[in-house]
Design a protein around this motif. Structure first.
Motif, PDB file in Angstrom:
ATOM      1  N   ALA A 128       0.834  -1.207   0.000  1.00 16.48           N
ATOM      2  CA  ALA A 128       0.000   0.000   0.000  1.00 16.48           C
ATOM      3  C   ALA A 128       0.872   1.261   0.000  1.00 16.48           C
ATOM      4  CB  ALA A 128      -0.934  -0.007   1.202  1.00 16.48           C
ATOM      5  N   ALA A 129       1.947   1.234   0.788  1.00 15.78           N
ATOM      6  CA  ALA A 129       2.826   2.401   0.884  1.00 15.78           C
ATOM      7  C   ALA A 129       3.507   2.707  -0.458  1.00 15.78           C
ATOM      8  CB  ALA A 129       3.881   2.177   1.967  1.00 15.78           C
ATOM      9  N   LYS A 130       3.741   1.671  -1.253  1.00 16.91           N
ATOM     10  CA  LYS A 130       4.370   1.866  -2.557  1.00 16.91           C
ATOM     11  C   LYS A 130       3.372   2.336  -3.604  1.00 16.91           C
ATOM     12  CE  LYS A 130       8.019  -1.505  -1.835  1.00 16.91           C
ATOM     13  NZ  LYS A 130       8.546  -2.832  -2.212  1.00 16.91           N
ATOM     14  N   GLY A 131       2.100   2.410  -3.204  1.00 13.86           N
ATOM     15  CA  GLY A 131       1.085   2.907  -4.118  1.00 13.86           C
ATOM     16  C   GLY A 131       0.457   1.846  -4.997  1.00 13.86           C
ATOM     17  N   TYR A 132       0.745   0.585  -4.738  1.00 14.35           N
ATOM     18  CA  TYR A 132       0.136  -0.488  -5.521  1.00 14.35           C
ATOM     19  C   TYR A 132      -1.333  -0.635  -5.141  1.00 14.35           C
ATOM     20  CZ  TYR A 132       4.959  -1.942  -6.498  1.00 14.35           C
ATOM     21  OH  TYR A 132       6.269  -1.990  -6.877  1.00 14.35           O
ATOM     22  N   GLU A 133      -2.116  -1.087  -6.086  1.00 17.88           N
ATOM     23  CA  GLU A 133      -3.524  -1.371  -5.816  1.00 17.88           C
ATOM     24  C   GLU A 133      -3.618  -2.476  -4.783  1.00 17.88           C
ATOM     25  OE1 GLU A 133      -6.885  -0.465  -6.404  1.00 17.88           O
ATOM     26  OE2 GLU A 133      -5.733   1.217  -7.140  1.00 17.88           O
ATOM     27  N   ALA A 134      -4.666  -2.452  -4.007  1.00 17.04           N
ATOM     28  CA  ALA A 134      -4.911  -3.532  -3.047  1.00 17.04           C
ATOM     29  C   ALA A 134      -5.176  -4.815  -3.832  1.00 17.04           C
ATOM     30  CB  ALA A 134      -6.120  -3.194  -2.182  1.00 17.04           C
ATOM     31  N   PRO A 135      -4.727  -5.948  -3.313  1.00 19.69           N
ATOM     32  CA  PRO A 135      -5.009  -7.215  -4.003  1.00 19.69           C
ATOM     33  C   PRO A 135      -6.516  -7.390  -4.151  1.00 19.69           C
ATOM     34  CG  PRO A 135      -3.487  -7.563  -2.179  1.00 19.69           C
ATOM     35  CD  PRO A 135      -3.974  -6.147  -2.078  1.00 19.69           C
ATOM     36  N   ARG A 136      -6.920  -7.994  -5.263  1.00 21.03           N
ATOM     37  CA  ARG A 136      -8.343  -8.220  -5.504  1.00 21.03           C
ATOM     38  C   ARG A 136      -8.946  -9.076  -4.395  1.00 21.03           C
ATOM     39  NH1 ARG A 136      -9.559 -11.009 -10.988  1.00 21.03           N
ATOM     40  NH2 ARG A 136      -7.590 -11.770 -10.271  1.00 21.03           N
ATOM     41  N   ASP A 137      -8.220 -10.115  -4.004  1.00 16.55           N
ATOM     42  CA  ASP A 137      -8.670 -10.996  -2.936  1.00 16.55           C
ATOM     43  C   ASP A 137      -7.568 -11.013  -1.875  1.00 16.55           C
ATOM     44  OD1 ASP A 137      -9.480 -13.013  -1.247  1.00 16.55           O
ATOM     45  OD2 ASP A 137      -9.849 -14.489  -2.834  1.00 16.55           O
ATOM     46  N   VAL A 138      -7.719 -10.164  -0.862  1.00 17.83           N
ATOM     47  CA  VAL A 138      -6.694 -10.025   0.174  1.00 17.83           C
ATOM     48  C   VAL A 138      -6.453 -11.357   0.878  1.00 17.83           C
ATOM     49  CG1 VAL A 138      -6.081  -8.879   2.352  1.00 17.83           C
ATOM     50  CG2 VAL A 138      -7.131  -7.570   0.506  1.00 17.83           C
ATOM     51  N   SER A 139      -7.500 -12.110   1.095  1.00 13.87           N
ATOM     52  CA  SER A 139      -7.380 -13.384   1.788  1.00 13.87           C
ATOM     53  C   SER A 139      -6.503 -14.364   1.003  1.00 13.87           C
ATOM     54  CB  SER A 139      -8.772 -13.976   2.031  1.00 13.87           C
ATOM     55  OG  SER A 139      -8.681 -15.102   2.845  1.00 13.87           O
ATOM     56  N   ALA A 140      -6.756 -14.480  -0.296  1.00 11.13           N
ATOM     57  CA  ALA A 140      -5.952 -15.373  -1.138  1.00 11.13           C
ATOM     58  C   ALA A 140      -4.511 -14.866  -1.215  1.00 11.13           C
ATOM     59  CB  ALA A 140      -6.551 -15.475  -2.531  1.00 11.13           C
ATOM     60  N   TRP A 141      -4.343 -13.562  -1.381  1.00 10.27           N
ATOM     61  CA  TRP A 141      -3.009 -12.979  -1.467  1.00 10.27           C
ATOM     62  C   TRP A 141      -2.235 -13.257  -0.178  1.00 10.27           C
ATOM     63  CZ3 TRP A 141      -0.320  -9.376   1.348  1.00 10.27           C
ATOM     64  CH2 TRP A 141       0.823  -8.839   0.757  1.00 10.27           C
ATOM     65  N   ALA A 142      -2.887 -13.069   0.958  1.00 11.50           N
ATOM     66  CA  ALA A 142      -2.228 -13.283   2.252  1.00 11.50           C
ATOM     67  C   ALA A 142      -1.848 -14.757   2.432  1.00 11.50           C
ATOM     68  CB  ALA A 142      -3.130 -12.816   3.391  1.00 11.50           C
ATOM     69  N   ALA A 143      -2.709 -15.668   1.977  1.00  6.28           N
ATOM     70  CA  ALA A 143      -2.408 -17.096   2.090  1.00  6.28           C
ATOM     71  C   ALA A 143      -1.194 -17.460   1.250  1.00  6.28           C
ATOM     72  CB  ALA A 143      -3.612 -17.935   1.682  1.00  6.28           C
ATOM     73  N   VAL A 144      -1.092 -16.896   0.058  1.00  4.96           N
ATOM     74  CA  VAL A 144       0.063 -17.182  -0.799  1.00  4.96           C
ATOM     75  C   VAL A 144       1.333 -16.589  -0.202  1.00  4.96           C
ATOM     76  CG1 VAL A 144       1.094 -16.753  -3.066  1.00  4.96           C
ATOM     77  CG2 VAL A 144      -1.289 -17.488  -2.892  1.00  4.96           C
ATOM     78  N   VAL A 145       1.249 -15.368   0.318  1.00  2.00           N
ATOM     79  CA  VAL A 145       2.414 -14.757   0.966  1.00  2.00           C
ATOM     80  C   VAL A 145       2.842 -15.613   2.159  1.00  2.00           C
ATOM     81  CG1 VAL A 145       3.243 -12.765   2.280  1.00  2.00           C
ATOM     82  CG2 VAL A 145       1.966 -12.416   0.168  1.00  2.00           C
ATOM     83  N   ALA A 146       1.874 -16.069   2.938  1.00  2.00           N
ATOM     84  CA  ALA A 146       2.184 -16.933   4.084  1.00  2.00           C
ATOM     85  C   ALA A 146       2.830 -18.224   3.615  1.00  2.00           C
ATOM     86  CB  ALA A 146       0.917 -17.232   4.884  1.00  2.00           C
ATOM     87  N   SER A 147       2.338 -18.768   2.530  1.00  2.00           N
ATOM     88  CA  SER A 147       2.921 -19.997   1.981  1.00  2.00           C
ATOM     89  C   SER A 147       4.368 -19.759   1.540  1.00  2.00           C
ATOM     90  CB  SER A 147       2.080 -20.487   0.802  1.00  2.00           C
ATOM     91  OG  SER A 147       2.664 -21.611   0.210  1.00  2.00           O
ATOM     92  N   ASN A 148       4.617 -18.628   0.899  1.00  4.01           N
ATOM     93  CA  ASN A 148       5.986 -18.292   0.490  1.00  4.01           C
ATOM     94  C   ASN A 148       6.898 -18.113   1.708  1.00  4.01           C
ATOM     95  OD1 ASN A 148       5.424 -18.408  -2.252  1.00  4.01           O
ATOM     96  ND2 ASN A 148       4.926 -16.236  -2.369  1.00  4.01           N
ATOM     97  N   LEU A 149       6.378 -17.465   2.747  1.00  4.61           N
ATOM     98  CA  LEU A 149       7.166 -17.300   3.973  1.00  4.61           C
ATOM     99  C   LEU A 149       7.487 -18.659   4.590  1.00  4.61           C
ATOM    100  CD1 LEU A 149       5.351 -14.278   5.651  1.00  4.61           C
ATOM    101  CD2 LEU A 149       7.676 -14.295   4.728  1.00  4.61           C
ATOM    102  N   ALA A 150       6.514 -19.545   4.574  1.00  8.52           N
ATOM    103  CA  ALA A 150       6.744 -20.885   5.119  1.00  8.52           C
ATOM    104  C   ALA A 150       7.799 -21.621   4.305  1.00  8.52           C
ATOM    105  CB  ALA A 150       5.433 -21.676   5.145  1.00  8.52           C
TER     106      ALA A 150
END
Length: 177
Positions: A57-79
């Motif tokens: 958000a700070a970089k000015g990017y649009e919010a993900p269309r599906d925040v829940s799916a985006w967060a799950a993928v980010v969490a998966s990448n972190l794992a």
């Protein structure tokens, strides 16, 4: 209106300024745990997902269309990142300790199955484990997984098929199912 405010206004945050609601946080925690992150590190993982969403958000990017799916993928990448950084024996020991602490009272069968699934997940290649966790534990559809990972749907389906077959073989080998 700032991207962060749009995220919050769209109902994505329960507390002011928190881009993840309670359900999304639970999903992120589940994806991290199933990806092999120990219980003690789950709060840090959740904070990393929040931080990445806020940085976006700070970089000015649009919010993900599906925040829940985006967060799950980010969490998966972190794992996956965490998983690569640890030796296999260390991961298995921590996960077994976590399973013992949170064992369900339903008995030994549940413990054996949980242990076998955890070991089976450990043995899968990273990409197969990632799509399996995102599909069956984070409950994301194949299309969302493909979009978030930037791969064709057929690739996701192929990885899922191979992962499920390998996990099923492992469970039969251990005579769990």
């Amino acid at each position: 209106m700032s991207v962060l405010r749009r995220i919050v206004r769209r109902g994505q945050g329960e507390q002011q300024g928190d881009p993840l609601d309670a359900a999304q946080e639970r999903r992120v925690r589940a994806v991290l745990a199933l990806g092999g992150v120990p219980q003690a590190d789950l709060p840090d993982g959740v904070q990393q997902v929040r931080l990445r969403l806020l940085e976006r958000a700070a970089k000015g990017y649009e919010a993900p269309r599906d925040v829940s799916a985006w967060a799950a993928v980010v969490a998966s990448n972190l794992a996956m990142d965490w998983h690569r950084a640890k030796k296999r024996q260390e991961r298995l020991g921590e996960r077994l300790a976590s399973l013992r602490q949170h064992e369900l009272p339903s008995g030994e069968d549940t413990s054996v199955l949980s242990l076998s699934v955890a070991q089976g997940l450990d043995e899968l290649p990273d990409q197969q484990r990632q799509v399996l966790v995102l599909r069956f534990f984070a409950d994301l559809p194949v299309r969302s997984i493909a979009q978030e990972l930037g791969v064709p749907e057929g690739t996701v389906k192929s990885r899922l098929h191979t992962a499920v077959r390998a996990l099923r073989a492992r469970l039969h080998e251990d005579e769990v199912v």
